[in-house]
Motif scaffolding. Structure first.
Motif, PDB file in Angstrom:
ATOM      1  N   LEU A  64       0.829  -1.200   0.000  1.00  0.00           N
ATOM      2  CA  LEU A  64       0.000   0.000   0.000  1.00  0.00           C
ATOM      3  C   LEU A  64       0.865   1.254   0.000  1.00  0.00           C
ATOM      4  O   LEU A  64       0.575   2.226  -0.705  1.00  0.00           O
ATOM      5  N   GLY A  65       1.943   1.218   0.766  1.00  0.00           N
ATOM      6  CA  GLY A  65       2.858   2.364   0.791  1.00  0.00           C
ATOM      7  C   GLY A  65       3.475   2.641  -0.567  1.00  0.00           C
ATOM      8  O   GLY A  65       3.555   3.796  -1.010  1.00  0.00           O
ATOM      9  N   ARG A  66       3.912   1.575  -1.243  1.00  0.00           N
ATOM     10  CA  ARG A  66       4.534   1.766  -2.568  1.00  0.00           C
ATOM     11  C   ARG A  66       3.523   2.285  -3.586  1.00  0.00           C
ATOM     12  O   ARG A  66       3.839   3.163  -4.401  1.00  0.00           O
ATOM     13  N   VAL A  67       2.321   1.756  -3.553  1.00  0.00           N
ATOM     14  CA  VAL A  67       1.299   2.188  -4.515  1.00  0.00           C
ATOM     15  C   VAL A  67       0.883   3.631  -4.266  1.00  0.00           C
ATOM     16  O   VAL A  67       0.771   4.436  -5.203  1.00  0.00           O
ATOM     17  N   LEU A  68       0.665   3.995  -3.008  1.00  0.00           N
ATOM     18  CA  LEU A  68       0.244   5.360  -2.695  1.00  0.00           C
ATOM     19  C   LEU A  68       1.334   6.386  -2.940  1.00  0.00           C
ATOM     20  O   LEU A  68       1.048   7.584  -3.068  1.00  0.00           O
ATOM     21  N   ALA A  69       2.587   5.936  -3.011  1.00  0.00           N
ATOM     22  CA  ALA A  69       3.695   6.864  -3.268  1.00  0.00           C
ATOM     23  C   ALA A  69       3.560   7.555  -4.620  1.00  0.00           C
ATOM     24  O   ALA A  69       4.213   8.578  -4.865  1.00  0.00           O
ATOM     25  N   SER A  70       2.712   7.030  -5.500  1.00  0.00           N
ATOM     26  CA  SER A  70       2.491   7.655  -6.809  1.00  0.00           C
ATOM     27  C   SER A  70       1.629   8.908  -6.693  1.00  0.00           C
ATOM     28  O   SER A  70       1.510   9.661  -7.664  1.00  0.00           O
ATOM     29  N   TYR A  71       1.039   9.115  -5.523  1.00  0.00           N
ATOM     30  CA  TYR A  71       0.143  10.248  -5.325  1.00  0.00           C
ATOM     31  C   TYR A  71       0.734  11.218  -4.307  1.00  0.00           C
ATOM     32  O   TYR A  71       1.484  10.809  -3.416  1.00  0.00           O
ATOM     33  N   PRO A  72       0.415  12.519  -4.413  1.00  0.00           N
ATOM     34  CA  PRO A  72       0.909  13.481  -3.420  1.00  0.00           C
ATOM     35  C   PRO A  72       0.475  13.076  -2.019  1.00  0.00           C
ATOM     36  O   PRO A  72      -0.672  12.678  -1.809  1.00  0.00           O
ATOM     37  N   ARG A  73       1.382  13.172  -1.064  1.00  0.00           N
ATOM     38  CA  ARG A  73       1.097  12.715   0.297  1.00  0.00           C
ATOM     39  C   ARG A  73      -0.110  13.414   0.894  1.00  0.00           C
ATOM     40  O   ARG A  73      -0.891  12.799   1.647  1.00  0.00           O
TER      41      ARG A  73
END
Length: 392
Positions: A64-73
């Protein structure tokens, strides 16, 4: 997407729970599919993502962390949990928290929970040796946690005790809530308690692990007759939309199709009318294979083992609907000598029961079924071993 207001946050009413992520042929989390699901979620307005230390042996946090890294925090909310409910020789919240931040690739968590505060784990969370709550309150002061809450599968009394001692620090509470557990797990009373304390409700298991997504042909036919075209999951979500205090509904989705369907169900708020609610209550009653205990407690007065029979029969009824390690945890948290296997079969309880329940027979059957399940200690040991192997 429907949004809820929580303090100064605007939360999507639907949250993506990362406990049941899709798996690949090798048995690991299918990261490619998770990425598609997250893309679909965000495109549909979902902004809340929930994981926990033990989910998928730690892979849930990493993927989940790696996938969400594609989006602004700042474009999403990330929730994680401290595993104080797991049986361990010692607890190190600082080390675990640091590992979770590293796994997820973030500097802070928007929401952080004490994972499953129940009768046994409450002792761990409140034990001054570990300083768990004090540690996370300090992390909140430092900005590494923005909002602190707790999840629970514990009883109403357990929740009340914990809130009496720590409620001033808890901003939200996550409970198992759906139209089956409204009565089966006394979720109605739990919601009332949280409302009394001014604590908003986070929902887990809105579909009861998928059981309410397919409640049977007869139930589906009755739903279709009353609301043509509305699927069973949509009925379950609409039911929750009508409960006061519900601020977040987490769904543990396992496929892109489930994500797409659920996002559509949250495009507009729709609550159930009286006839629709009554239908769900009837369906829920039909799912229960219940011992008709009314908790009058006449059976407890003469029990030589001092067993809390109504509590065990309630857990037995829940277990008959769907076996769950949460029920195993609840039984194992009860005092030794007062568990189902400790019934000596004297029959005093059955003779005084107004409902004519064969209490010894029910407890024998419950004990036999529990014996077929791994203990909570064994589950924790296996998880610890899996975590150690992943670090090698």
């Amino acid at each position: 997407m429907i949004y809820s207001s929580f303090q100064n946050e605007r939360l999507s009413l639907l949250g993506f729970g990362a406990m049941r992520l899709p798996l690949n042929e090798a048995g690991g989390v299918d990261e490619e599919q998770v990425a598609k699901m997250v893309d679909c979620a965000i495109a549909g307005g979902v902004n809340y993502f929930d994981t926990a230390y033990p989910y998928h042996g730690g892979e849930s946090e990493r993927v989940l962390g790696r996938v969400l890294a594609s989006y602004p925090r700042e474009s999403f909310y990330l929730a994680d949990k401290y595993p104080g409910h797991q049986i361990s020789a010692r607890y190190d919240p600082a080390a675990t928290f640091a590992e979770q931040l590293e796994r997820c690739g973030v500097d802070y968590f928007d929401f952080y929970l004490l994972h499953n505060v129940y009768e046994k784990s409450m002792e761990t969370y409140l034990d001054p040796r570990w300083g768990i709550i004090d540690y996370f309150l300090e992390q909140k002061k430092q900005g590494r946690i923005r909002h602190l809450g707790f999840s629970t599968h514990g009883s109403l009394d357990c929740m009340r005790t914990f809130l009496d001692r720590c409620g001033e620090h808890m901003e939200f509470c996550q409970i198992q809530l759906n139209y089956l557990d409204w009565t089966l797990q006394d979720a109605k009373a739990k919601c009332a308690l949280l409302a009394e304390r001014g604590i908003p409700v986070w929902v887990m298991e809105p579909l009861r692990g998928g059981k309410l997504a397919n409640p049977g042909e007869e139930a589906l036919a009755r739903m279709e007759a009353l609301r043509p075209g509305a699927g069973a999951p949509e009925w379950a979500f609409n039911y929750l939309m009508g409960i006061e205090g519900v601020t977040m509904i987490l769904s543990g989705m396992s496929s892109l199709a489930q994500m797409q369907d659920n996002v559509r169900s949250f495009e507009a708020r729709r609550t159930l009318d009286g006839r629709e609610t009554q239908l769900l209550m009837e369906i829920a009653e039909g799912m229960k294979d219940s011992v008709p205990c009314t908790a009058c407690r006449y059976c407890c007065e003469g029990c030589p083992q001092k067993i809390d029979i109504p509590r065990l029969l309630a857990l037995y009824n829940d277990f008959r609907v769907a076996r769950s390690f949460n029920i195993t945890m609840a039984v194992e948290s009860m005092p030794e000598g007062r568990r189902p296997a400790d019934c000596i079969g004297c029959g005093k309880c059955a003779r005084t029961c107004p409902q004519k329940i064969d209490v010894p027979g029910a407890l024998r059957d419950f004990a036999a079924q529990l014996a077929e399940q791994p203990s909570w200690a064994e589950i924790c040991r296996q998880r610890d071993e899996a975590q150690r192997n992943q670090r090698k």
